[in-house]
Design an enzyme around this catalytic site. Sequence first.
Site, PDB file in Angstrom:
ATOM      1  N   GLU A   1      10.819 -23.837   7.323  1.00 56.45           N
ATOM      2  CA  GLU A   1      12.120 -24.223   7.861  1.00 56.45           C
ATOM      3  C   GLU A   1      13.014 -24.849   6.792  1.00 56.45           C
ATOM      4  O   GLU A   1      14.227 -24.603   6.758  1.00 56.45           O
ATOM      5  CB  GLU A   1      11.936 -25.227   9.013  1.00 56.45           C
ATOM      6  CG  GLU A   1      11.158 -24.664  10.200  1.00 56.45           C
ATOM      7  CD  GLU A   1       9.666 -24.955  10.107  1.00 56.45           C
ATOM      8  OE1 GLU A   1       9.061 -25.224  11.155  1.00 56.45           O
ATOM      9  OE2 GLU A   1       9.100 -24.900   8.984  1.00 56.45           O
TER      10      GLU A   1
ATOM     11  N   ALA B   1     -17.488  -1.010   2.613  1.00 59.33           N
ATOM     12  CA  ALA B   1     -17.115   0.388   2.413  1.00 59.33           C
ATOM     13  C   ALA B   1     -18.264   1.250   2.900  1.00 59.33           C
ATOM     14  O   ALA B   1     -19.436   0.942   2.656  1.00 59.33           O
ATOM     15  CB  ALA B   1     -16.842   0.651   0.937  1.00 59.33           C
TER      16      ALA B   1
ATOM     17  N   TRP C   1     -20.065   3.734  -6.270  1.00 66.33           N
ATOM     18  CA  TRP C   1     -18.932   3.204  -5.513  1.00 66.33           C
ATOM     19  C   TRP C   1     -18.588   4.146  -4.373  1.00 66.33           C
ATOM     20  O   TRP C   1     -18.303   5.320  -4.588  1.00 66.33           O
ATOM     21  CB  TRP C   1     -17.715   3.034  -6.426  1.00 66.33           C
ATOM     22  CG  TRP C   1     -17.956   2.062  -7.546  1.00 66.33           C
ATOM     23  CD1 TRP C   1     -18.175   2.368  -8.862  1.00 66.33           C
ATOM     24  CD2 TRP C   1     -18.016   0.652  -7.451  1.00 66.33           C
ATOM     25  NE1 TRP C   1     -18.373   1.227  -9.587  1.00 66.33           N
ATOM     26  CE2 TRP C   1     -18.277   0.148  -8.748  1.00 66.33           C
ATOM     27  CE3 TRP C   1     -17.882  -0.245  -6.388  1.00 66.33           C
ATOM     28  CZ2 TRP C   1     -18.399  -1.211  -9.015  1.00 66.33           C
ATOM     29  CZ3 TRP C   1     -17.998  -1.602  -6.664  1.00 66.33           C
ATOM     30  CH2 TRP C   1     -18.251  -2.070  -7.952  1.00 66.33           C
TER      31      TRP C   1
END
Length: 354
Positions: free
Chosen positions: A56, A156, A172
């Site tokens: 604010e 993953a 990976w």
Amino acid sequence: MNVEDELSLVHQAIKLAEQGHGTAEPNPLVGCIITDRNGVVIGEGFHENFGEEHAEINALNQAGKSAKGGTAYVTLEPCNHQGKTPPCTEALIGSEISRVVIGTKDPHNIASGGIDTLLNAGITVDVLDDALCKELLAPFARKIQTGLPWVTCKWAQTKNGSLETPIGDSPWISSKESQQLVHEERGCIDAIVVGVGTVIADNPSLTARGSTAFRTPIRIVIDPNLRSPKEANIFNSEAPTIIACKKGQDTSSFSHCKIVELPSNNGVLELAPLFQHLVSEFDTTHVMVEGGATLFTHIFEQKLANELWIFVAPTVSNTEPIINMNTICKQLDTDCIHKDICGVDTVLRYKINL
């Protein structure tokens, strides 16, 4: 201005607030937009850095004297107490703003009360009780209401739910773009948790690399029987490390890191005391659990996870996973809150309904 336009401004303030992730915590993420008496946007701000001006104040500084008679749209009830900075209610009243539209109320018993203060000063206040504002506030709210941090389980996987790549492929699973996204998030959170199996198999560093690190997350290894190799990367000097083990273990050879001893049930560590320790000792807001599958299972069984962040590669594993993550996900009560593409991966975020 109609209701749809006003809600749109509040949601724009959410986007502003998200820019403070990594620098505003342990305070909540907050955004604010100010319009003049004609509905023209004249000020925008968010809580940029912990201990500095709130959203604010930044928006009012930009708006200047034009805020008089205008409206402030803020994602969270303005604070009403003197902390590291003065009360935002005081600044709003001093600006002679005529109305404040609030996305959601402040759950903090010290900072709350702003609505009544504004009303008593003759300012019109409308509270939207907006779902997206509550989602933005959720990590902060969980911490102050339960003493537990916001826990995101990230992994993953292949399309068929495996945490291992097909034999002969790169170790990976996710794309380079996805890996970079994870490193960026690591630089914004307070702690990373893995199981000892991940340390032994992958020897990860668990640090933020190739991106701006706003924070240095604590590395935490769930290691009931202290099997972590002394030469593991998690013991380097790049970040602090905590080992969580069963009570009663001989910890004399682990003097190079902090040890947290936990109670166990049928050989499984009770992890809530660890997370409570992170909040009480380090004011932790965000924890990311990065595996492996057994640790994820324990986290879910103990109902400590709040969110899933899943990177699904287009590949299919040629071996049946011991623990199928697709099956585990179906067993959880979740709502999908985000879906995107990163590199060749599909990135999914789910909120867990506890």
